[in-house]
Scaffold this motif. Structure first.
Motif, mmCIF file in Angstrom:
data_model
loop_
_atom_site.group_PDB
_atom_site.id
_atom_site.type_symbol
_atom_site.label_atom_id
_atom_site.label_comp_id
_atom_site.label_asym_id
_atom_site.label_seq_id
_atom_site.Cartn_x
_atom_site.Cartn_y
_atom_site.Cartn_z
ATOM 1 N N ILE A 106 0.838 -1.201 0.000
ATOM 2 C CA ILE A 106 0.000 0.000 0.000
ATOM 3 C C ILE A 106 0.872 1.250 0.000
ATOM 4 O O ILE A 106 0.661 2.189 -0.784
ATOM 5 C CB ILE A 106 -0.947 -0.013 1.222
ATOM 6 N N GLY A 107 1.883 1.266 0.879
ATOM 7 C CA GLY A 107 2.789 2.412 0.923
ATOM 8 C C GLY A 107 3.542 2.595 -0.375
ATOM 9 O O GLY A 107 3.709 3.720 -0.868
ATOM 10 N N LEU A 108 3.991 1.499 -0.964
ATOM 11 C CA LEU A 108 4.754 1.565 -2.213
ATOM 12 C C LEU A 108 3.899 2.124 -3.346
ATOM 13 O O LEU A 108 4.358 2.940 -4.153
ATOM 14 C CB LEU A 108 5.266 0.178 -2.572
ATOM 15 N N PHE A 109 2.641 1.707 -3.419
ATOM 16 C CA PHE A 109 1.757 2.177 -4.491
ATOM 17 C C PHE A 109 1.436 3.664 -4.331
ATOM 18 O O PHE A 109 1.310 4.391 -5.315
ATOM 19 C CB PHE A 109 0.469 1.347 -4.510
ATOM 20 N N ILE A 110 1.287 4.108 -3.072
ATOM 21 C CA ILE A 110 1.046 5.531 -2.831
ATOM 22 C C ILE A 110 2.251 6.347 -3.276
ATOM 23 O O ILE A 110 2.118 7.379 -3.951
ATOM 24 C CB ILE A 110 0.727 5.782 -1.350
ATOM 25 N N ILE A 111 3.459 5.888 -2.904
ATOM 26 C CA ILE A 111 4.677 6.586 -3.315
ATOM 27 C C ILE A 111 4.752 6.673 -4.832
ATOM 28 O O ILE A 111 5.075 7.730 -5.408
ATOM 29 C CB ILE A 111 5.924 5.864 -2.762
ATOM 30 N N ALA A 112 4.443 5.573 -5.510
ATOM 31 C CA ALA A 112 4.526 5.536 -6.970
ATOM 32 C C ALA A 112 3.571 6.533 -7.611
ATOM 33 O O ALA A 112 3.948 7.300 -8.508
ATOM 34 C CB ALA A 112 4.230 4.118 -7.471
ATOM 35 N N GLY A 113 2.307 6.540 -7.144
ATOM 36 C CA GLY A 113 1.323 7.439 -7.733
ATOM 37 C C GLY A 113 1.624 8.906 -7.482
ATOM 38 O O GLY A 113 1.546 9.738 -8.390
ATOM 39 N N VAL A 114 1.983 9.228 -6.236
ATOM 40 C CA VAL A 114 2.268 10.623 -5.897
ATOM 41 C C VAL A 114 3.541 11.101 -6.575
ATOM 42 O O VAL A 114 3.614 12.246 -7.045
ATOM 43 C CB VAL A 114 2.370 10.786 -4.359
ATOM 44 N N SER A 115 4.548 10.238 -6.665
ATOM 45 C CA SER A 115 5.797 10.616 -7.322
ATOM 46 C C SER A 115 5.569 10.961 -8.786
ATOM 47 O O SER A 115 6.177 11.898 -9.318
ATOM 48 C CB SER A 115 6.825 9.494 -7.205
ATOM 49 N N GLN A 116 4.691 10.214 -9.441
ATOM 50 C CA GLN A 116 4.347 10.531 -10.835
ATOM 51 C C GLN A 116 3.781 11.939 -10.945
ATOM 52 O O GLN A 116 4.153 12.704 -11.845
ATOM 53 C CB GLN A 116 3.330 9.518 -11.369
ATOM 54 N N GLN A 117 2.884 12.293 -10.019
ATOM 55 C CA GLN A 117 2.285 13.622 -10.058
ATOM 56 C C GLN A 117 3.316 14.709 -9.770
ATOM 57 O O GLN A 117 3.294 15.777 -10.394
ATOM 58 C CB GLN A 117 1.144 13.711 -9.040
ATOM 59 N N LEU A 118 4.222 14.448 -8.809
ATOM 60 C CA LEU A 118 5.241 15.440 -8.488
ATOM 61 C C LEU A 118 6.193 15.678 -9.663
ATOM 62 O O LEU A 118 6.538 16.825 -9.977
ATOM 63 C CB LEU A 118 6.039 14.996 -7.263
ATOM 64 N N VAL A 119 6.606 14.608 -10.321
ATOM 65 C CA VAL A 119 7.493 14.743 -11.479
ATOM 66 C C VAL A 119 6.793 15.511 -12.593
ATOM 67 O O VAL A 119 7.386 16.394 -13.232
ATOM 68 C CB VAL A 119 7.959 13.354 -11.967
ATOM 69 N N ALA A 120 5.505 15.203 -12.800
ATOM 70 C CA ALA A 120 4.747 15.937 -13.821
ATOM 71 C C ALA A 120 4.612 17.410 -13.431
ATOM 72 O O ALA A 120 4.695 18.297 -14.300
ATOM 73 C CB ALA A 120 3.365 15.306 -13.995
ATOM 74 N N GLY A 121 4.421 17.681 -12.129
ATOM 75 C CA GLY A 121 4.303 19.062 -11.687
ATOM 76 C C GLY A 121 5.590 19.858 -11.845
ATOM 77 O O GLY A 121 5.554 21.079 -11.976
ATOM 78 N N LEU A 122 6.720 19.168 -11.861
ATOM 79 C CA LEU A 122 8.000 19.845 -12.028
ATOM 80 C C LEU A 122 8.424 19.980 -13.485
ATOM 81 O O LEU A 122 8.931 21.018 -13.903
ATOM 82 C CB LEU A 122 9.095 19.090 -11.253
ATOM 83 N N PHE A 123 8.192 18.922 -14.277
ATOM 84 C CA PHE A 123 8.812 18.870 -15.601
ATOM 85 C C PHE A 123 7.834 18.760 -16.766
ATOM 86 O O PHE A 123 8.281 18.694 -17.914
ATOM 87 C CB PHE A 123 9.777 17.675 -15.678
ATOM 88 N N ALA A 124 6.520 18.727 -16.509
ATOM 89 C CA ALA A 124 5.566 18.530 -17.603
ATOM 90 C C ALA A 124 5.699 19.624 -18.659
ATOM 91 O O ALA A 124 5.626 20.815 -18.350
ATOM 92 C CB ALA A 124 4.138 18.501 -17.055
ATOM 93 N N VAL A 125 5.915 19.205 -19.897
ATOM 94 C CA VAL A 125 6.030 20.144 -21.018
ATOM 95 C C VAL A 125 4.700 20.153 -21.752
ATOM 96 O O VAL A 125 4.208 19.099 -22.169
ATOM 97 C CB VAL A 125 7.160 19.727 -21.972
ATOM 98 N N PRO A 126 4.073 21.310 -21.934
ATOM 99 C CA PRO A 126 2.744 21.359 -22.540
ATOM 100 C C PRO A 126 2.794 21.095 -24.039
ATOM 101 O O PRO A 126 3.817 21.292 -24.696
ATOM 102 C CB PRO A 126 2.284 22.793 -22.254
ATOM 103 N N ALA A 127 1.656 20.634 -24.563
ATOM 104 C CA ALA A 127 1.530 20.519 -26.010
ATOM 105 C C ALA A 127 1.343 21.913 -26.605
ATOM 106 O O ALA A 127 1.054 22.882 -25.897
ATOM 107 C CB ALA A 127 0.345 19.617 -26.350
ATOM 108 N N LEU A 128 1.521 22.000 -27.915
ATOM 109 C CA LEU A 128 1.389 23.297 -28.582
ATOM 110 C C LEU A 128 -0.004 23.879 -28.373
ATOM 111 O O LEU A 128 -1.000 23.182 -28.526
ATOM 112 C CB LEU A 128 1.670 23.138 -30.077
ATOM 113 N N GLY A 129 -0.049 25.143 -27.982
ATOM 114 C CA GLY A 129 -1.331 25.826 -27.830
ATOM 115 C C GLY A 129 -2.011 25.602 -26.497
ATOM 116 O O GLY A 129 -3.106 26.094 -26.278
#
Length: 487
Positions: free
Chosen positions: A186-209
């Motif tokens: 349970i802890g591992l899955f929470i870390i995995a899901g939240v880490s994905q969101q944090l990485v996206a919040g830091l580095f997500a590059v938007p599509a054109l427009g």
């Protein structure tokens, strides 16, 4: 004949993952953990067969998704939701002493584990059926259903079958991690899901427009002048600058790491080995932040009930008025937790809040009360049901051959000493975590991660680090395994 005798033939035959015989090498534990983690990411990226193009008509868990893991529209649609809900039921039944199970008795342990799995299966059905057959959360591909000749109802049954299989899979994946890996699934899955969101919040590059969402791409645009700031201060604090979200994220990391290190250390000495001494740490967050999952899951189930009632009947205005699937007034509105800045910051020009100021204040106070009181209560339940209470701890110290210097070697004496610290620290720590979770939600975090999700991730990662260090210590010094109870 009691309920235990009646249910024993069923509960003892529930499928289970066998425990390893003897010590599992650290490298093998890491291999099992990594394998399950890869499997988790794989399953969260498999879209259910028969789901309409576009994924879904709205996430059933909504803003609770980050702490319940899983992925909308995937095989793991339910995430750890059924496991957590079943745990809440068992915690409440155990706290009221309605089960009559002694977790120190091997037979009752088997019954308890079987009952937990049975409840998880029931919760998979109770959550999955409305998700598929009520509302438009998982719209079916009507063309595919017609081509297969099974109709919309048949395709919904296919969707539910996939949700059921995913719910059972994540149950056994959690059990594999607990018995063969490092930490808990349970802890591992929470870390995995939240880490994905944090990485996206830091580095997500938007599509054109589209609007810039990642922190670093946004600041690159601000520096180069390709992203406009209007008005200037507001844009820096919120979107696209997100300085406030960065500050909150770093603050939560720092506070959780600091509070994990705050502890009362009770001195211990070995009764037979002269000079052998140790300490029993009672941390400020003694029950960890895992009881927060139970509190948030309870809130999620309350909101789930409101959505189901709203789909099937016209609710009185004082019970709940819904707009686009979310409560905007009434009882269910006040019971809905504050999840983002847009839920309360009516005085900021960045958001549009339809509710009156007094309504928002009342909602914030209800959320604070729910999280602080609920956090303290569930922390107490968690400590008592996981063998961390004064009585269980005293017995563990006694069995290890240790004693508190200056006191008689007696479990009742050790228990009285533990009662000076554990109950008070448990309540204070649970209330503190609840307060931090609400404040983090109100200020916002990078990637839109909920405050509870961020707290869980930091705390679980910290404990995972401690467990890995402990495993490495036992690998280097095999005699330590007996002290830690690994053999």
């Amino acid at each position: 004949m009691g309920w235990k005798e009646t249910a024993e033939p069923v509960l003892t035959r529930m499928p289970t993952v066998e425990r390893p015989e003897g010590h599992v090498p650290f490298k093998r534990k890491l291999a099992w953990t990594a394998g399950i983690l890869v499997m988790y990411f794989f399953l969260t990226n498999i879209t259910m067969f028969g789901l309409a193009t576009g994924g879904a008509g709205g996430d059933f868990y909504g803003r609770f998704r980050s702490i319940l893991a899983g992925s909308q529209g995937s095989i793991l649609q339910l995430g750890i939701g059924p496991i957590v809900t079943a745990s809440i039921v068992l915690q409440l039944l155990g706290g009221a002493d309605l089960l009559g199970l002694d977790t120190d008795d091997p037979r009752d342990q088997v019954l308890y584990q079987g009952l937990q799995k049975l409840l998880v299966v029931v919760m998979i059905c109770l959550t999955g059926l409305p998700m598929v057959f009520a509302g438009n959360y998982l719209p079916v591909d009507s063309q595919l259903a017609a081509s297969l000749g099974i109709g919309g109802g048949g395709m919904r049954a296919v969707l539910f079958a996939q949700i059921f299989v995913g719910g059972v899979l994540i149950l056994f994946m959690d059990e594999v991690i607990s018995k063969w890996g490092v930490g808990s699934g349970i802890g591992l899955f929470i870390i995995a899901g939240v880490s994905q969101q944090l990485v996206a919040g830091l580095f997500a590059v938007p599509a054109l427009g589209t609007q810039v969402t990642g922190f670093f791409p946004a600041w690159y645009g601000i520096i180069t002048g390709s992203v406009e700031l209007d008005p200037f201060v507001q844009s820096l604090l919120f979107d696209p600058g997100n300085i406030l979200a960065l500050f909150t994220t770093v603050l939560i990391f720092a506070v959780v790491v600091y509070t994990e290190s705050v502890r009362v250390e009770i001195p211990l000495s070995h009764a037979r080995v002269k000079g052998a001494r140790g300490r029993f740490p009672v941390k400020l967050i003694y029950a960890s932040v895992l009881p927060m999952i139970l509190v948030r899951a309870l809130q999620a189930n309350i909101q789930f009930l409101g959505q189901i009632l709203n789909n099937y009947m016209t609710l009185p205005a004082f019970v709940g008025v819904y707009s686009q699937g979310q409560p905007v007034s009434g009882l269910f509105y006040y019971l809905a937790p504050i999840q983002t800045r847009s839920d309360w910051m009516w005085f900021s020009g960045a958001f549009t809040v339809s509710a009156e100021p007094w309504q928002i204040v009342l909602r914030v106070l209800v959320d604070l009360t729910f999280m602080i009181v609920g956090g303290a209560i569930f922390a107490v339940f968690w400590v008592e049901t996981t063998g961390m209470g004064p009585e269980s701890t005293a017995q563990q110290i006694q069995n290890s051959g240790m004693q508190i210097p200056g006191f008689r070697k007696n479990p009742q004496v050790i228990e009285k000493v533990m009662e000076r610290y554990i109950p008070q620290v448990t309540v204070i720590g649970g209330a503190l975590v609840g307060l931090l979770a609400v404040l983090a939600n109100m200020l916002g975090t990078l990637g839109g991660v909920s405050g509870t999700g961020l707290l869980l991730t930091v705390s679980i990662t910290y404990k995972l680090y401690e467990e890995i260090a402990e495993e490495q210590l036992m690998e280097m010094h095999p005699m330590m395994r007996q002290m830690f109870g690994s053999d």
